[in-house]
Design a protein around this motif. Sequence first.
Motif, PDB file in Angstrom:
ATOM      1  N   LEU A 139       0.869  -1.170   0.071  1.00 26.64           N
ATOM      2  CA  LEU A 139       0.045   0.105   0.094  1.00 26.64           C
ATOM      3  C   LEU A 139       0.762   1.214   0.065  1.00 26.64           C
ATOM      4  N   GLU A 140       0.635   2.139  -1.028  1.00 28.92           N
ATOM      5  CA  GLU A 140       1.229   3.418  -0.865  1.00 28.92           C
ATOM      6  C   GLU A 140       0.385   4.373   0.006  1.00 28.92           C
ATOM      7  N   LEU A 141       1.381   4.987   0.773  1.00 26.83           N
ATOM      8  CA  LEU A 141       0.610   5.924   1.820  1.00 26.83           C
ATOM      9  C   LEU A 141       0.572   7.479   1.297  1.00 26.83           C
ATOM     10  N   GLY A 142       1.371   7.915   0.524  1.00 25.86           N
ATOM     11  CA  GLY A 142       1.416   9.268   0.145  1.00 25.86           C
ATOM     12  C   GLY A 142      -0.084   9.439  -0.642  1.00 25.86           C
ATOM     13  N   GLY A 143      -0.902  10.704  -0.267  1.00 30.40           N
ATOM     14  CA  GLY A 143      -1.944  11.022  -0.637  1.00 30.40           C
ATOM     15  C   GLY A 143      -3.088  10.334   0.264  1.00 30.40           C
ATOM     16  N   ARG A 144      -2.868   9.521   0.927  1.00 31.78           N
ATOM     17  CA  ARG A 144      -3.870   8.616   1.871  1.00 31.78           C
ATOM     18  C   ARG A 144      -4.048   9.586   3.161  1.00 31.78           C
ATOM     19  N   THR A 145      -5.053   9.090   3.905  1.00 26.19           N
ATOM     20  CA  THR A 145      -5.415  10.132   5.118  1.00 26.19           C
ATOM     21  C   THR A 145      -5.097   9.369   6.169  1.00 26.19           C
ATOM     22  N   VAL A 146      -4.445  10.046   7.155  1.00 21.62           N
ATOM     23  CA  VAL A 146      -4.172   9.456   8.556  1.00 21.62           C
ATOM     24  C   VAL A 146      -5.140  10.180   9.588  1.00 21.62           C
ATOM     25  N   GLY A 147      -5.520   9.408  10.171  1.00 20.73           N
ATOM     26  CA  GLY A 147      -6.543   9.991  11.519  1.00 20.73           C
ATOM     27  C   GLY A 147      -6.178   9.686  12.849  1.00 20.73           C
ATOM     28  N   LEU A 148      -5.519  10.780  13.655  1.00 23.11           N
ATOM     29  CA  LEU A 148      -5.056  10.845  14.925  1.00 23.11           C
ATOM     30  C   LEU A 148      -6.009  10.985  16.104  1.00 23.11           C
ATOM     31  N   VAL A 149      -6.086  10.175  16.773  1.00 20.21           N
ATOM     32  CA  VAL A 149      -7.185  10.586  18.137  1.00 20.21           C
ATOM     33  C   VAL A 149      -6.112  10.788  19.170  1.00 20.21           C
ATOM     34  N   GLY A 150      -6.010  12.000  19.657  1.00 21.92           N
ATOM     35  CA  GLY A 150      -4.920  12.513  20.493  1.00 21.92           C
ATOM     36  C   GLY A 150      -3.973  13.269  19.664  1.00 21.92           C
ATOM     37  N   LEU A 151      -3.912  14.633  20.015  1.00 26.21           N
ATOM     38  CA  LEU A 151      -3.005  15.627  19.537  1.00 26.21           C
ATOM     39  C   LEU A 151      -2.020  16.365  20.211  1.00 26.21           C
ATOM     40  N   GLY A 152      -1.564  15.376  21.281  1.00 24.37           N
ATOM     41  CA  GLY A 152      -0.551  15.864  22.484  1.00 24.37           C
ATOM     42  C   GLY A 152       0.733  15.928  21.694  1.00 24.37           C
ATOM     43  N   ALA A 153       1.854  15.833  22.475  1.00 22.04           N
ATOM     44  CA  ALA A 153       3.145  15.964  22.035  1.00 22.04           C
ATOM     45  C   ALA A 153       3.537  14.776  21.156  1.00 22.04           C
ATOM     46  N   ILE A 154       2.957  13.466  21.419  1.00 23.54           N
ATOM     47  CA  ILE A 154       3.365  12.316  20.455  1.00 23.54           C
ATOM     48  C   ILE A 154       2.655  12.320  19.299  1.00 23.54           C
ATOM     49  N   GLY A 155       1.458  12.719  19.435  1.00 19.16           N
ATOM     50  CA  GLY A 155       0.141  12.970  18.150  1.00 19.16           C
ATOM     51  C   GLY A 155       0.600  13.765  17.186  1.00 19.16           C
ATOM     52  N   ARG A 156       1.280  15.035  17.862  1.00 20.50           N
ATOM     53  CA  ARG A 156       1.594  15.918  16.897  1.00 20.50           C
ATOM     54  C   ARG A 156       3.182  15.632  16.282  1.00 20.50           C
ATOM     55  N   ARG A 157       3.839  14.970  16.886  1.00 23.62           N
ATOM     56  CA  ARG A 157       5.104  14.746  16.090  1.00 23.62           C
ATOM     57  C   ARG A 157       4.706  13.559  15.079  1.00 23.62           C
ATOM     58  N   PHE A 158       4.049  12.675  15.477  1.00 18.94           N
ATOM     59  CA  PHE A 158       3.555  11.747  14.469  1.00 18.94           C
ATOM     60  C   PHE A 158       2.864  12.230  13.099  1.00 18.94           C
ATOM     61  N   ALA A 159       2.147  13.431  13.537  1.00 21.92           N
ATOM     62  CA  ALA A 159       1.335  14.175  12.523  1.00 21.92           C
ATOM     63  C   ALA A 159       2.354  14.742  11.553  1.00 21.92           C
ATOM     64  N   ARG A 160       3.736  15.244  12.150  1.00 25.97           N
ATOM     65  CA  ARG A 160       4.465  15.799  11.249  1.00 25.97           C
ATOM     66  C   ARG A 160       5.506  15.084  10.382  1.00 25.97           C
ATOM     67  N   MET A 161       5.568  13.734  10.794  1.00 27.65           N
ATOM     68  CA  MET A 161       6.096  12.812   9.932  1.00 27.65           C
ATOM     69  C   MET A 161       5.155  12.215   8.904  1.00 27.65           C
TER      70      MET A 161
END
Length: 312
Positions: A139-161
């Motif tokens: 599965l190619e991830l580029g262009g697909r959507t990731v949904g994060l439940v929780g946007l604290g320090a860990i969630g925000r860092r993962f969002a940036r990645m």
Amino acid sequence: MKKPVVLVTGADLAPQALDVLRDYDMVYAGKTPSYDDIVELCRRHDPTAVIVRYSGVNAAAMDAAPSLKVISKHGSGTDTIDKAAAAARGIAVRAAVGANAAAVAEQALALMLACAKSVPQLDARMHAGHWDKSTHKSLELGGRTVGLVGLGAIGRRFARMADALDMKVIGFDPYATDLPGYIRTVDLDTLWREADVISLHCPLTDDNRGLLDARTLALCKPGVIVVNTARGGLIDEPALLAAVRSGQVRAAGLDSFAVEPIAPDQVFKGEPGFILSPHIGGVTSDAYVNMGLAAARNVRAVAEGMDASAIA
């Protein structure tokens, strides 16, 4: 004069953290302490502080330690501490917020990629002498959507990645503010419907236990990937097993479980479609030091009435 005691519910603490706590006597509960072990150690040593690495601290342990002022988590999740009991007894509860954010976010990224690219399965097939180039599709991830439940320090860092992978990032967190522009906040039902990958980064509470269950999994896109580096209790495990078996969930990458360590008959063991790790997302050499330092500074800040950021 007798030094105050810090009880560590583990077998060790980083040398840098021990230096911060040099004016305290250290007591260690060992690698796998039970709640009863911790109660007995509290009764025997009457600690001023408990640093929680493994197991947890309940009301019985607090009552066994009349000198207890602070329970300091060696990490960010405080669900193994009875916070209501602590509040009723005037005992502070502190967490090492953000100390392991990089480590856990990287583990979430690794699990997401492993699920999308079938890394463990292809590795096993290669070692068994197979060459699946003509039959395997990742599965190619580029262009697909990731949904994060929780946007604290860990969630925000993962969002940036995820943003760096050209993924669309949506997230749910009623307490998050000042979010970067690449995170679009949505309600949970929208997140379930739109996400190609769901990654959990929130604390476990009475309100969100079993958050990902048969109902919410049915709302998700067919073939969604589920990643959990937060707390196992966020997921209804039998429901997730059924969803993976049916193909509603393409794969699940899990670093935490409802019961830890997992039992011999744990429902995910031996099941294809599950990539498992033993709650080690925050266990790196760097995070070990960062969490130990934060936990030690929180002990002194409460016990001595200091500013944690000013403690060397």
